[in-house]
Motif scaffolding. Structure first.
Motif, PDB file in Angstrom:
ATOM      1  N   ALA A  30     -95.131 -10.808  14.363  1.00  0.00           N
ATOM      2  CA  ALA A  30     -95.360  -9.604  15.155  1.00  0.00           C
ATOM      3  C   ALA A  30     -94.205  -9.314  16.106  1.00  0.00           C
ATOM      4  CB  ALA A  30     -96.654  -9.729  15.946  1.00  0.00           C
ATOM      5  N   ALA A  31     -93.161 -10.149  16.097  1.00  0.00           N
ATOM      6  CA  ALA A  31     -91.979  -9.926  16.932  1.00  0.00           C
ATOM      7  C   ALA A  31     -90.924  -9.242  16.069  1.00  0.00           C
ATOM      8  CB  ALA A  31     -91.456 -11.250  17.475  1.00  0.00           C
ATOM      9  N   PRO A  32     -90.655  -7.975  16.272  1.00  0.00           N
ATOM     10  CA  PRO A  32     -89.775  -7.247  15.342  1.00  0.00           C
ATOM     11  C   PRO A  32     -88.356  -7.772  15.299  1.00  0.00           C
ATOM     12  CG  PRO A  32     -90.244  -5.924  17.295  1.00  0.00           C
ATOM     13  CD  PRO A  32     -91.157  -7.107  17.355  1.00  0.00           C
ATOM     14  N   GLU A  33     -87.915  -8.435  16.367  1.00  0.00           N
ATOM     15  CA  GLU A  33     -86.551  -8.968  16.397  1.00  0.00           C
ATOM     16  C   GLU A  33     -86.438 -10.322  15.704  1.00  0.00           C
ATOM     17  OE1 GLU A  33     -88.474 -10.835  20.017  1.00  0.00           O
ATOM     18  OE2 GLU A  33     -88.704  -9.045  18.770  1.00  0.00           O
ATOM     19  N   TRP A  34     -87.560 -10.929  15.349  1.00  0.00           N
ATOM     20  CA  TRP A  34     -87.548 -12.281  14.815  1.00  0.00           C
ATOM     21  C   TRP A  34     -86.705 -12.453  13.554  1.00  0.00           C
ATOM     22  CZ3 TRP A  34     -87.423 -17.117  15.405  1.00  0.00           C
ATOM     23  CH2 TRP A  34     -87.664 -17.993  14.344  1.00  0.00           C
ATOM     24  N   PRO A  35     -86.733 -11.544  12.572  1.00  0.00           N
ATOM     25  CA  PRO A  35     -85.905 -11.772  11.377  1.00  0.00           C
ATOM     26  C   PRO A  35     -84.426 -11.981  11.687  1.00  0.00           C
ATOM     27  CG  PRO A  35     -87.503 -10.051  10.941  1.00  0.00           C
ATOM     28  CD  PRO A  35     -87.590 -10.348  12.415  1.00  0.00           C
ATOM     29  N   ILE A  36     -83.898 -11.284  12.694  1.00  0.00           N
ATOM     30  CA  ILE A  36     -82.490 -11.476  13.051  1.00  0.00           C
ATOM     31  C   ILE A  36     -82.292 -12.827  13.721  1.00  0.00           C
ATOM     32  CG2 ILE A  36     -80.539 -10.552  14.331  1.00  0.00           C
ATOM     33  CD1 ILE A  36     -81.478  -8.786  12.039  1.00  0.00           C
ATOM     34  N   LEU A  37     -83.195 -13.201  14.597  1.00  0.00           N
ATOM     35  CA  LEU A  37     -83.100 -14.520  15.229  1.00  0.00           C
ATOM     36  C   LEU A  37     -83.206 -15.636  14.194  1.00  0.00           C
ATOM     37  CD1 LEU A  37     -85.317 -13.894  18.384  1.00  0.00           C
ATOM     38  CD2 LEU A  37     -82.866 -14.388  18.383  1.00  0.00           C
ATOM     39  N   GLU A  38     -84.107 -15.476  13.250  1.00  0.00           N
ATOM     40  CA  GLU A  38     -84.242 -16.487  12.201  1.00  0.00           C
ATOM     41  C   GLU A  38     -82.944 -16.606  11.394  1.00  0.00           C
ATOM     42  OE1 GLU A  38     -87.103 -17.731   8.440  1.00  0.00           O
ATOM     43  OE2 GLU A  38     -87.276 -15.727   9.302  1.00  0.00           O
ATOM     44  N   GLU A  39     -82.326 -15.479  11.107  1.00  0.00           N
ATOM     45  CA  GLU A  39     -81.051 -15.505  10.375  1.00  0.00           C
ATOM     46  C   GLU A  39     -79.980 -16.238  11.173  1.00  0.00           C
ATOM     47  OE1 GLU A  39     -77.792 -12.194   8.950  1.00  0.00           O
ATOM     48  OE2 GLU A  39     -79.921 -11.689   8.764  1.00  0.00           O
ATOM     49  N   MET A  40     -79.955 -16.004  12.484  1.00  0.00           N
ATOM     50  CA  MET A  40     -78.992 -16.716  13.332  1.00  0.00           C
ATOM     51  C   MET A  40     -79.253 -18.219  13.314  1.00  0.00           C
ATOM     52  SD  MET A  40     -78.754 -14.288  16.731  1.00  0.00           S
ATOM     53  CE  MET A  40     -77.718 -12.815  16.776  1.00  0.00           C
ATOM     54  N   ILE A  41     -80.512 -18.590  13.400  1.00  0.00           N
ATOM     55  CA  ILE A  41     -80.875 -20.004  13.457  1.00  0.00           C
ATOM     56  C   ILE A  41     -80.537 -20.718  12.160  1.00  0.00           C
ATOM     57  CG2 ILE A  41     -82.833 -21.602  13.600  1.00  0.00           C
ATOM     58  CD1 ILE A  41     -84.142 -19.443  15.453  1.00  0.00           C
ATOM     59  N   ARG A  42     -80.792 -20.074  11.039  1.00  0.00           N
ATOM     60  CA  ARG A  42     -80.648 -20.734   9.745  1.00  0.00           C
ATOM     61  C   ARG A  42     -79.294 -20.486   9.090  1.00  0.00           C
ATOM     62  NH1 ARG A  42     -85.740 -20.484   6.019  1.00  0.00           N
ATOM     63  NH2 ARG A  42     -84.810 -22.473   5.436  1.00  0.00           N
ATOM     64  N   ASN A  43     -78.378 -19.867   9.804  1.00  0.00           N
ATOM     65  CA  ASN A  43     -77.043 -19.595   9.286  1.00  0.00           C
ATOM     66  C   ASN A  43     -76.290 -20.909   9.086  1.00  0.00           C
ATOM     67  OD1 ASN A  43     -74.505 -18.702   8.643  1.00  0.00           O
ATOM     68  ND2 ASN A  43     -74.261 -17.410  10.442  1.00  0.00           N
ATOM     69  N   LEU A  44     -75.866 -21.152   7.857  1.00  0.00           N
ATOM     70  CA  LEU A  44     -75.203 -22.425   7.524  1.00  0.00           C
ATOM     71  C   LEU A  44     -73.683 -22.321   7.492  1.00  0.00           C
ATOM     72  CD1 LEU A  44     -77.571 -23.550   4.632  1.00  0.00           C
ATOM     73  CD2 LEU A  44     -77.665 -24.224   7.012  1.00  0.00           C
ATOM     74  N   LYS A  45     -73.143 -21.147   7.825  1.00  0.00           N
ATOM     75  CA  LYS A  45     -71.698 -20.968   7.696  1.00  0.00           C
ATOM     76  C   LYS A  45     -70.911 -21.886   8.613  1.00  0.00           C
ATOM     77  CE  LYS A  45     -72.078 -16.127   6.303  1.00  0.00           C
ATOM     78  NZ  LYS A  45     -71.766 -14.717   6.650  1.00  0.00           N
ATOM     79  N   SER A  46     -71.537 -22.288   9.745  1.00  0.00           N
ATOM     80  CA  SER A  46     -70.801 -23.135  10.693  1.00  0.00           C
ATOM     81  C   SER A  46     -70.726 -24.589  10.254  1.00  0.00           C
ATOM     82  CB  SER A  46     -71.458 -23.053  12.080  1.00  0.00           C
ATOM     83  OG  SER A  46     -72.793 -23.521  12.016  1.00  0.00           O
ATOM     84  N   SER A  47     -71.323 -24.909   9.107  1.00  0.00           N
ATOM     85  CA  SER A  47     -71.269 -26.289   8.622  1.00  0.00           C
ATOM     86  C   SER A  47     -70.859 -26.308   7.145  1.00  0.00           C
ATOM     87  CB  SER A  47     -72.641 -26.953   8.784  1.00  0.00           C
ATOM     88  OG  SER A  47     -72.590 -28.298   8.372  1.00  0.00           O
ATOM     89  N   PRO A  48     -69.594 -25.984   6.842  1.00  0.00           N
ATOM     90  CA  PRO A  48     -69.156 -25.916   5.456  1.00  0.00           C
ATOM     91  C   PRO A  48     -69.187 -27.254   4.730  1.00  0.00           C
ATOM     92  CG  PRO A  48     -67.284 -25.780   6.949  1.00  0.00           C
ATOM     93  CD  PRO A  48     -68.517 -25.697   7.798  1.00  0.00           C
ATOM     94  N   THR A  49     -69.178 -28.356   5.485  1.00  0.00           N
ATOM     95  CA  THR A  49     -69.185 -29.662   4.832  1.00  0.00           C
ATOM     96  C   THR A  49     -70.565 -30.029   4.301  1.00  0.00           C
ATOM     97  OG1 THR A  49     -69.606 -30.784   6.933  1.00  0.00           O
ATOM     98  CG2 THR A  49     -67.300 -30.475   6.294  1.00  0.00           C
ATOM     99  N   ARG A  50     -71.618 -29.317   4.816  1.00  0.00           N
ATOM    100  CA  ARG A  50     -72.981 -29.602   4.370  1.00  0.00           C
ATOM    101  C   ARG A  50     -73.702 -28.276   4.091  1.00  0.00           C
ATOM    102  NH1 ARG A  50     -75.447 -33.449   8.821  1.00  0.00           N
ATOM    103  NH2 ARG A  50     -74.560 -31.862  10.180  1.00  0.00           N
ATOM    104  N   PRO A  51     -73.194 -27.494   3.144  1.00  0.00           N
ATOM    105  CA  PRO A  51     -73.699 -26.134   2.948  1.00  0.00           C
ATOM    106  C   PRO A  51     -75.130 -26.057   2.463  1.00  0.00           C
ATOM    107  CG  PRO A  51     -72.228 -26.756   1.162  1.00  0.00           C
ATOM    108  CD  PRO A  51     -72.132 -27.837   2.194  1.00  0.00           C
ATOM    109  N   SER A  52     -75.661 -27.103   1.842  1.00  0.00           N
ATOM    110  CA  SER A  52     -77.007 -27.021   1.279  1.00  0.00           C
ATOM    111  C   SER A  52     -78.082 -27.525   2.235  1.00  0.00           C
ATOM    112  CB  SER A  52     -77.069 -27.838  -0.022  1.00  0.00           C
ATOM    113  OG  SER A  52     -76.816 -29.206   0.237  1.00  0.00           O
TER     114      SER A  52
END
Length: 290
Positions: A30-52
């Motif tokens: 019910a929080a409309p901004e949540w999908p963007i926050l979730e994307e920020m949280i689960r973004n793996l680009k900052s860890s290229p050595t462990r992408p999976s």
């Protein structure tokens, strides 16, 4: 020294009114901004050595202003190993603990199921005075998360320093600690004597909806009326101030979003149409630099 934070959520009438909000009743969906926050949280680009690897799997998380604990339950589902929820309100902590009790003691065919693996604890703290640089927490957390809380804090620089001290510094090829938070957008918090909000003006013979912005560059305390309570304290600061405070206190910016509803959002929730006239939330992700 900063003043003590206002604890409006322990006002019984205010707490009841807060409980009627959609995000209180239904949580993150019910929080409309949540999908963007979730994307920020689960973004793996900052860890290229462990992408999976899911960044929350086995992680230590601190939730500042945890409220009912909706984010904590989501992080548990994603495999976090340890989560601490902090709030100034005893009412909020009690509600979060009630929900945790339901999760910790589910029944399957009348039999109590084993407790989940994630360790979850709750503590009452004022974020104006919280100490996160103590020996037990220094460099401990992978993620500090905060939803719609930091605009209640007067001394944001001190809090960012405390958060930096408790985040992992990324030694031995480990992921560096991250801070991800949302606040009411400064375009919304800026107004002095805000009145009813959106206004309609005449332009070229047609009605035009505007957001009456004023006092954006004048930072500091704002007193507002919300959920039937007068004198709710918030602190206005510009987007520049948030970002500069992060950069000057050991963080590098990894994401920034001026959130307003998309056309797709409005199609599903027509009542959000007016909110496309201005950004409603400011969402920021940052990572420890040093």
């Amino acid at each position: 020294m900063p003043v003590e934070s206002q604890n409006i959520y322990d006002n019984p009438d205010f707490f009841v009114a807060y409980g009627d909000l959609p995000r209180s009743q239904h949580g993150l969906p019910a929080a409309p901004e949540w999908p963007i926050l979730e994307e920020m949280i689960r973004n793996l680009k900052s860890s290229p050595t462990r992408p999976s690897e899911d960044p929350l799997q086995g992680s230590q998380i601190l939730d500042l202003g945890c409220g009912y604990g909706w984010f904590i339950r989501w992080a548990r589902e994603k495999g976090a190993a340890y989560i601490k929820g902090v709030d100034i309100s005893q009412n909020m902590i009690n509600r979060a603990k009630e929900f945790e009790a339901e999760i910790n003691h589910p029944t399957q065919n009348g039999v109590v199921a084993p407790d989940p693996a994630t360790e979850v604890i709750f503590e009452i703290h004022d974020l104006e005075t919280i100490n996160l640089s103590n020996q037990s927490e220094k460099g401990f957390y992978d993620l500090v998360y905060s939803s719609l809380t930091l605009h209640y804090i007067e001394d944001i620089v001190r809090l960012f320093r405390e958060i930096h001290s408790c985040l992992k510094k990324g030694s031995n090829n480990e992921r560096r600690g991250r801070l991800i938070f949302s606040v009411e957008h400064p375009i919304g918090t800026a107004l002095v004597n805000p009145g009813p909000g959106f206004k309609v003006i005449q332009e070229a013979g047609e009605d035009r909806t505007i957001w009456p912005l004023n006092s954006y560059g004048s930072e500091g305390l704002r007193l507002t009326s919300w959920l039937g309570a007068e004198g709710v304290r918030k602190y206005h600061r510009t987007v520049e101030t948030y970002v500069t405070a992060l950069l000057e206190n050991g963080f590098v910016l990894t994401g920034l979003k001026d959130w307003s509803p998309s056309k797709e959002d409005v199609a599903g929730q027509p009542e959000w149409r007016m909110e496309r006239h201005r950004p409603y939330f400011l969402l920021i992700s940052a990572e420890v630099r040093e």
